[in-house]
Design a protein around this motif. Sequence first.
Motif, PDB file in Angstrom:
ATOM      1  N   ILE A  33      76.622  36.962 -45.586  1.00  0.00           N
ATOM      2  CA  ILE A  33      76.305  38.394 -45.626  1.00  0.00           C
ATOM      3  C   ILE A  33      75.048  38.692 -44.812  1.00  0.00           C
ATOM      4  O   ILE A  33      75.063  39.540 -43.920  1.00  0.00           O
ATOM      5  N   TYR A  46      73.632  41.480 -57.130  1.00  0.00           N
ATOM      6  CA  TYR A  46      75.090  41.556 -57.052  1.00  0.00           C
ATOM      7  C   TYR A  46      75.582  42.999 -56.926  1.00  0.00           C
ATOM      8  O   TYR A  46      76.377  43.319 -56.025  1.00  0.00           O
ATOM      9  N   ILE A  57      82.336  37.737 -54.335  1.00  0.00           N
ATOM     10  CA  ILE A  57      80.946  37.745 -53.867  1.00  0.00           C
ATOM     11  C   ILE A  57      80.240  36.588 -54.558  1.00  0.00           C
ATOM     12  O   ILE A  57      80.154  36.546 -55.794  1.00  0.00           O
ATOM     13  N   LYS A  74      87.897  43.873 -49.724  1.00  0.00           N
ATOM     14  CA  LYS A  74      87.394  43.396 -51.015  1.00  0.00           C
ATOM     15  C   LYS A  74      87.572  41.889 -51.125  1.00  0.00           C
ATOM     16  O   LYS A  74      88.624  41.349 -50.754  1.00  0.00           O
ATOM     17  N   SER A 126      76.065  34.559 -49.943  1.00  0.00           N
ATOM     18  CA  SER A 126      74.684  34.919 -49.660  1.00  0.00           C
ATOM     19  C   SER A 126      73.763  34.026 -50.479  1.00  0.00           C
ATOM     20  O   SER A 126      74.119  33.589 -51.583  1.00  0.00           O
ATOM     21  N   LEU A 130      79.126  46.552 -49.629  1.00  0.00           N
ATOM     22  CA  LEU A 130      80.413  46.131 -49.071  1.00  0.00           C
ATOM     23  C   LEU A 130      81.490  47.190 -49.295  1.00  0.00           C
ATOM     24  O   LEU A 130      82.258  47.510 -48.380  1.00  0.00           O
ATOM     25  N   LEU A 184      74.763  44.504 -53.457  1.00  0.00           N
ATOM     26  CA  LEU A 184      75.585  44.014 -52.357  1.00  0.00           C
ATOM     27  C   LEU A 184      77.038  44.450 -52.504  1.00  0.00           C
ATOM     28  O   LEU A 184      77.709  44.752 -51.516  1.00  0.00           O
ATOM     29  N   LYS A 185      77.530  44.483 -53.716  1.00  0.00           N
ATOM     30  CA  LYS A 185      78.902  44.960 -53.972  1.00  0.00           C
ATOM     31  C   LYS A 185      79.044  46.411 -53.523  1.00  0.00           C
ATOM     32  O   LYS A 185      80.041  46.785 -52.877  1.00  0.00           O
ATOM     33  N   TYR A 230      81.384  38.916 -62.447  1.00  0.00           N
ATOM     34  CA  TYR A 230      81.302  38.972 -60.997  1.00  0.00           C
ATOM     35  C   TYR A 230      82.685  38.775 -60.377  1.00  0.00           C
ATOM     36  O   TYR A 230      83.507  38.030 -60.926  1.00  0.00           O
ATOM     37  N   ARG A 231      82.908  39.426 -59.245  1.00  0.00           N
ATOM     38  CA  ARG A 231      84.176  39.221 -58.537  1.00  0.00           C
ATOM     39  C   ARG A 231      84.317  37.746 -58.191  1.00  0.00           C
ATOM     40  O   ARG A 231      83.485  37.178 -57.498  1.00  0.00           O
ATOM     41  N   TYR A 286      82.688  36.288 -49.586  1.00  0.00           N
ATOM     42  CA  TYR A 286      81.364  36.664 -49.094  1.00  0.00           C
ATOM     43  C   TYR A 286      80.296  35.808 -49.751  1.00  0.00           C
ATOM     44  O   TYR A 286      80.217  35.735 -50.991  1.00  0.00           O
TER      45      TYR A 286
END
Length: 345
Positions: A153, A218, A235, A232, A211, A225, A221-222, A23-24, A209
């Motif tokens: 979000i 994930y 998340i 960027k 939520s 966005l 939502l990615k 994940y970011r 971001y």
Amino acid sequence: MIRRIKKLLGRYKNYEQILVTPYRSYATPHHLYVYGRILDNEPLKIQQEQNFFKTVKNTYKQFDSFEIPDAELLLKLPNGHLFTTKSDSEGYFVFNENLKENLAEYCDEEGWLSFELFYKGELYPKTVLLKNPFEGELLVPDEKAEFGVISDIDDTILHTGVTSFFKWRLLKNSLFTNAYRRMPLKGSAELYQKLAIGLQETSRNPMFYLSNSPWNLYEYLKLFLDHNQFPKGPILLRNLRGPFDSTLKPEKPHKQRQIINILESYPHLKFILIGDSGEHDASIYTDIAAQFPDRILCIYLRSVQHKKRMRRVKSIIDNFETTPVLMINYSEEAEQHARENNYII
């Protein structure tokens, strides 16, 4: 279905395909934090023109996950440094490492550091390793950043209908609507782009971001966005707690814990908090501002059409003087306030 039955009976051993999703996330120059999940699933394929039934199928696939526990993973940084970890019983993994070397030296112009993840677990004769390595990225905020932005979000930039009766609208929007067709709240992407730039010519101000949605959403939502051109940023979602989850429940709400983690990670940086008046953002954000009075520049709360909740929010913010709190109906109101306070050009 056969795979699901085998799993329930404890007879599902032979993984069909290995999917590693980092994940970011975010880091400091000397602290690495990478979170992700490893599943025996196909990559999610959300198409712009898919029909309703394909959308429902994708929604089902996001929650019908086949976790791979105790799988060894290796992370490789651009400088060649290697780290290893193992996934937990739900397939989640984390790399939490301190480093002497400065990670910022390996970031791109916007502060993103790319890394590689290698699956080192057991491979069965028919197992397909979808990639090796898998690629991930994390944000190391620029030391020249003027401030950071932490944004909710749901109903802040993405209309979900969280205040609807029995949350029917929330379920319809989140589970049965194509991510490409989800409309951001008017002007929100443009506002966030300006906040990311600030008074500079480059996008140096970090965006985060939040939520309460589960990590299962994930990729959805990615995509939302990125497709709608929001700056960027990491998340940060949450784990779903099952009915038989015996682990200790966190003392603080998910959003509050995440915001505190961010503030403590970057003690030199001040932040703008953006949320909505539909859930608990007002109480969480004002609590944070009271706890960190010199760190929160302002709070923007998007108004929702719910009289009872609006009254509750106003009772919280009317006498709050630690940090400016602005109730907004339109993104232009927040933009005007940000410009008047020299946050943006």
